[in-house]
Scaffold this motif. Sequence first.
Motif, PDB file in Angstrom:
ATOM      1  N   PRO A 177      16.066  -6.435  27.176  1.00  0.00           N
ATOM      2  CA  PRO A 177      17.304  -6.457  27.965  1.00  0.00           C
ATOM      3  C   PRO A 177      18.323  -5.450  27.426  1.00  0.00           C
ATOM      4  O   PRO A 177      18.344  -5.148  26.236  1.00  0.00           O
ATOM      5  CB  PRO A 177      17.806  -7.896  27.792  1.00  0.00           C
ATOM      6  CG  PRO A 177      16.629  -8.678  27.321  1.00  0.00           C
ATOM      7  CD  PRO A 177      15.777  -7.727  26.546  1.00  0.00           C
ATOM      8  N   GLU A 178      19.161  -4.969  28.289  1.00  0.00           N
ATOM      9  CA  GLU A 178      20.170  -3.977  27.895  1.00  0.00           C
ATOM     10  C   GLU A 178      21.081  -4.511  26.791  1.00  0.00           C
ATOM     11  O   GLU A 178      21.563  -3.760  25.939  1.00  0.00           O
ATOM     12  CB  GLU A 178      21.013  -3.587  29.118  1.00  0.00           C
ATOM     13  CG  GLU A 178      21.981  -2.436  28.869  1.00  0.00           C
ATOM     14  CD  GLU A 178      21.279  -1.142  28.479  1.00  0.00           C
ATOM     15  OE1 GLU A 178      21.870  -0.361  27.698  1.00  0.00           O
ATOM     16  OE2 GLU A 178      20.138  -0.912  28.946  1.00  0.00           O
ATOM     17  N   SER A 179      21.310  -5.821  26.775  1.00  0.00           N
ATOM     18  CA  SER A 179      22.204  -6.418  25.784  1.00  0.00           C
ATOM     19  C   SER A 179      21.673  -6.314  24.359  1.00  0.00           C
ATOM     20  O   SER A 179      22.423  -6.490  23.400  1.00  0.00           O
ATOM     21  CB  SER A 179      22.453  -7.892  26.123  1.00  0.00           C
ATOM     22  OG  SER A 179      21.226  -8.625  26.117  1.00  0.00           O
ATOM     23  N   ARG A 180      20.364  -6.056  24.218  1.00  0.00           N
ATOM     24  CA  ARG A 180      19.774  -5.974  22.873  1.00  0.00           C
ATOM     25  C   ARG A 180      19.766  -4.553  22.322  1.00  0.00           C
ATOM     26  O   ARG A 180      19.300  -4.337  21.196  1.00  0.00           O
ATOM     27  CB  ARG A 180      18.341  -6.521  22.894  1.00  0.00           C
ATOM     28  CG  ARG A 180      18.269  -8.029  23.098  1.00  0.00           C
ATOM     29  CD  ARG A 180      16.838  -8.504  23.021  1.00  0.00           C
ATOM     30  NE  ARG A 180      16.714  -9.925  23.329  1.00  0.00           N
ATOM     31  CZ  ARG A 180      15.559 -10.544  23.551  1.00  0.00           C
ATOM     32  NH1 ARG A 180      14.427  -9.844  23.511  1.00  0.00           N
ATOM     33  NH2 ARG A 180      15.524 -11.835  23.827  1.00  0.00           N
ATOM     34  N   TRP A 181      20.238  -3.595  23.086  1.00  0.00           N
ATOM     35  CA  TRP A 181      20.278  -2.215  22.598  1.00  0.00           C
ATOM     36  C   TRP A 181      21.624  -1.924  21.956  1.00  0.00           C
ATOM     37  O   TRP A 181      22.647  -2.465  22.341  1.00  0.00           O
ATOM     38  CB  TRP A 181      20.021  -1.233  23.744  1.00  0.00           C
ATOM     39  CG  TRP A 181      18.644  -1.300  24.327  1.00  0.00           C
ATOM     40  CD1 TRP A 181      18.294  -1.810  25.546  1.00  0.00           C
ATOM     41  CD2 TRP A 181      17.426  -0.854  23.718  1.00  0.00           C
ATOM     42  NE1 TRP A 181      16.935  -1.712  25.728  1.00  0.00           N
ATOM     43  CE2 TRP A 181      16.380  -1.121  24.636  1.00  0.00           C
ATOM     44  CE3 TRP A 181      17.119  -0.250  22.501  1.00  0.00           C
ATOM     45  CZ2 TRP A 181      15.044  -0.813  24.362  1.00  0.00           C
ATOM     46  CZ3 TRP A 181      15.789   0.062  22.235  1.00  0.00           C
ATOM     47  CH2 TRP A 181      14.775  -0.221  23.152  1.00  0.00           C
ATOM     48  N   ARG A 182      21.596  -1.067  20.947  1.00  0.00           N
ATOM     49  CA  ARG A 182      22.809  -0.614  20.284  1.00  0.00           C
ATOM     50  C   ARG A 182      22.798   0.912  20.225  1.00  0.00           C
ATOM     51  O   ARG A 182      21.735   1.532  20.194  1.00  0.00           O
ATOM     52  CB  ARG A 182      22.894  -1.180  18.853  1.00  0.00           C
ATOM     53  CG  ARG A 182      22.956  -2.695  18.776  1.00  0.00           C
ATOM     54  CD  ARG A 182      24.277  -3.240  19.304  1.00  0.00           C
ATOM     55  NE  ARG A 182      24.340  -4.694  19.176  1.00  0.00           N
ATOM     56  CZ  ARG A 182      23.934  -5.551  20.119  1.00  0.00           C
ATOM     57  NH1 ARG A 182      23.409  -5.095  21.239  1.00  0.00           N
ATOM     58  NH2 ARG A 182      24.052  -6.853  19.939  1.00  0.00           N
ATOM     59  N   TYR A 183      23.982   1.493  20.164  1.00  0.00           N
ATOM     60  CA  TYR A 183      24.108   2.950  20.070  1.00  0.00           C
ATOM     61  C   TYR A 183      24.712   3.290  18.712  1.00  0.00           C
ATOM     62  O   TYR A 183      25.847   2.919  18.418  1.00  0.00           O
ATOM     63  CB  TYR A 183      24.953   3.483  21.224  1.00  0.00           C
ATOM     64  CG  TYR A 183      24.246   3.360  22.552  1.00  0.00           C
ATOM     65  CD1 TYR A 183      23.472   4.408  23.044  1.00  0.00           C
ATOM     66  CD2 TYR A 183      24.304   2.172  23.296  1.00  0.00           C
ATOM     67  CE1 TYR A 183      22.791   4.289  24.246  1.00  0.00           C
ATOM     68  CE2 TYR A 183      23.618   2.042  24.498  1.00  0.00           C
ATOM     69  CZ  TYR A 183      22.864   3.106  24.960  1.00  0.00           C
ATOM     70  OH  TYR A 183      22.173   2.991  26.141  1.00  0.00           O
ATOM     71  N   VAL A 184      23.919   3.958  17.901  1.00  0.00           N
ATOM     72  CA  VAL A 184      24.276   4.195  16.496  1.00  0.00           C
ATOM     73  C   VAL A 184      23.988   5.650  16.154  1.00  0.00           C
ATOM     74  O   VAL A 184      23.037   6.243  16.674  1.00  0.00           O
ATOM     75  CB  VAL A 184      23.451   3.273  15.558  1.00  0.00           C
ATOM     76  CG1 VAL A 184      23.927   3.390  14.117  1.00  0.00           C
ATOM     77  CG2 VAL A 184      23.506   1.829  16.035  1.00  0.00           C
ATOM     78  N   SER A 185      24.794   6.226  15.277  1.00  0.00           N
ATOM     79  CA  SER A 185      24.567   7.613  14.873  1.00  0.00           C
ATOM     80  C   SER A 185      23.342   7.708  13.963  1.00  0.00           C
ATOM     81  O   SER A 185      23.045   6.762  13.215  1.00  0.00           O
ATOM     82  CB  SER A 185      25.789   8.162  14.132  1.00  0.00           C
ATOM     83  OG  SER A 185      25.907   7.572  12.847  1.00  0.00           O
ATOM     84  N   PRO A 186      22.603   8.812  14.019  1.00  0.00           N
ATOM     85  CA  PRO A 186      21.443   8.990  13.124  1.00  0.00           C
ATOM     86  C   PRO A 186      21.822   8.854  11.650  1.00  0.00           C
ATOM     87  O   PRO A 186      21.071   8.264  10.867  1.00  0.00           O
ATOM     88  CB  PRO A 186      20.963  10.405  13.450  1.00  0.00           C
ATOM     89  CG  PRO A 186      21.414  10.643  14.851  1.00  0.00           C
ATOM     90  CD  PRO A 186      22.737   9.937  14.961  1.00  0.00           C
ATOM     91  N   LYS A 187      22.975   9.364  11.289  1.00  0.00           N
ATOM     92  CA  LYS A 187      23.431   9.282   9.896  1.00  0.00           C
ATOM     93  C   LYS A 187      23.612   7.821   9.480  1.00  0.00           C
ATOM     94  O   LYS A 187      23.198   7.418   8.375  1.00  0.00           O
ATOM     95  CB  LYS A 187      24.743  10.050   9.756  1.00  0.00           C
ATOM     96  CG  LYS A 187      25.560   9.785   8.498  1.00  0.00           C
ATOM     97  CD  LYS A 187      24.901  10.283   7.256  1.00  0.00           C
ATOM     98  CE  LYS A 187      25.888  10.380   6.092  1.00  0.00           C
ATOM     99  NZ  LYS A 187      26.739   9.187   5.885  1.00  0.00           N
TER     100      LYS A 187
END
Length: 231
Positions: A177-187
Motif C-alpha cells: 500500500p502507498e501508506s507503507r512507502w517512505r521517501y528518504v535521501s540516499p545519504k
Amino acid sequence: MFTHCADFRLQPKSMVQLSNSVCLLGGLLGLFLLVPVQMAPTPASLCTPLKTLNDSLSHRRRYMKHNFPINYTIRVHHNEVFKLSNISRMRLQVEGLDDLVLQRLWFQVNQGVLKKIIRVMPERHPSRPYAAELERRFRDAEGVFVQSHHAEVFQQELPESIQDTWDLLTEEPDRVPESRWRYVSPKSLLDNFCHTMHCLFSKCFVSMEEQQDCEYEKGNIEEKNMLDFLM
C-alpha cells in the motif's frame, strides 16, 4: 549415546577395564562429532569484510549527497528506514532477542536499500560505480556471515514480530500500500546502514565514535526497563 556407561553391575576386572575404555572412547567420539557444530570461524573472519564495507561507507557523503540534487529522495519500504531506534524497539518487544536475529534482519533490509539506490541511478551517473562497489562488498560480508553459522541457524523460526517485518520486506512491491512507502535521501539511508552496522556488529568496531550511538540506545533500553520495574 552414553546409556551403556550407566551399567554398574559387577563384572570381571578385565571386562570393567574394557567397558571403561569403550565408554571413554565413545565420549571422546561424541565430543569430536560436536566440534564442527560448535566451532564457527573467529569473529575476525566477519570483521574483515565489514571493515572493508565500513571504509566504503566513509565516502557516502561525497557520493550520496554531493552528486544528487538538493532534497533528492527515493521511495523505500517503511521497514527499510532501519534506525538505531528500530533496534531498541525490537529489543524491548522481544525479551532476550538474539543479536543474530537482528543481524539477519539487517542484511535483509540493506539488501533492498542498496538495490533501490542503484536502480534510480543511470548507467553514467557519477555515483553508480561507488554504489555498485558498495553492493559488492556488502555481498562479500553477507557470504561470510552465512558461512560463519551452521545452516540450521537460518532455518530456525523467527520471533513473530520479526517475522512480520521480514514478510513485509519481501512482499511484492505492487502489493505494498502507498501508506507503507517512505521517501528518504540516499545519504540518510546509508547513514542508517552505517550506524546500525556499528551497533549490531560492535565487536568489529571498537572505537568510541563508532559505538557511541549504540551505547546510547542501550542506555535508553536500560532506562525504560528500570522505569517499567519501578512502575
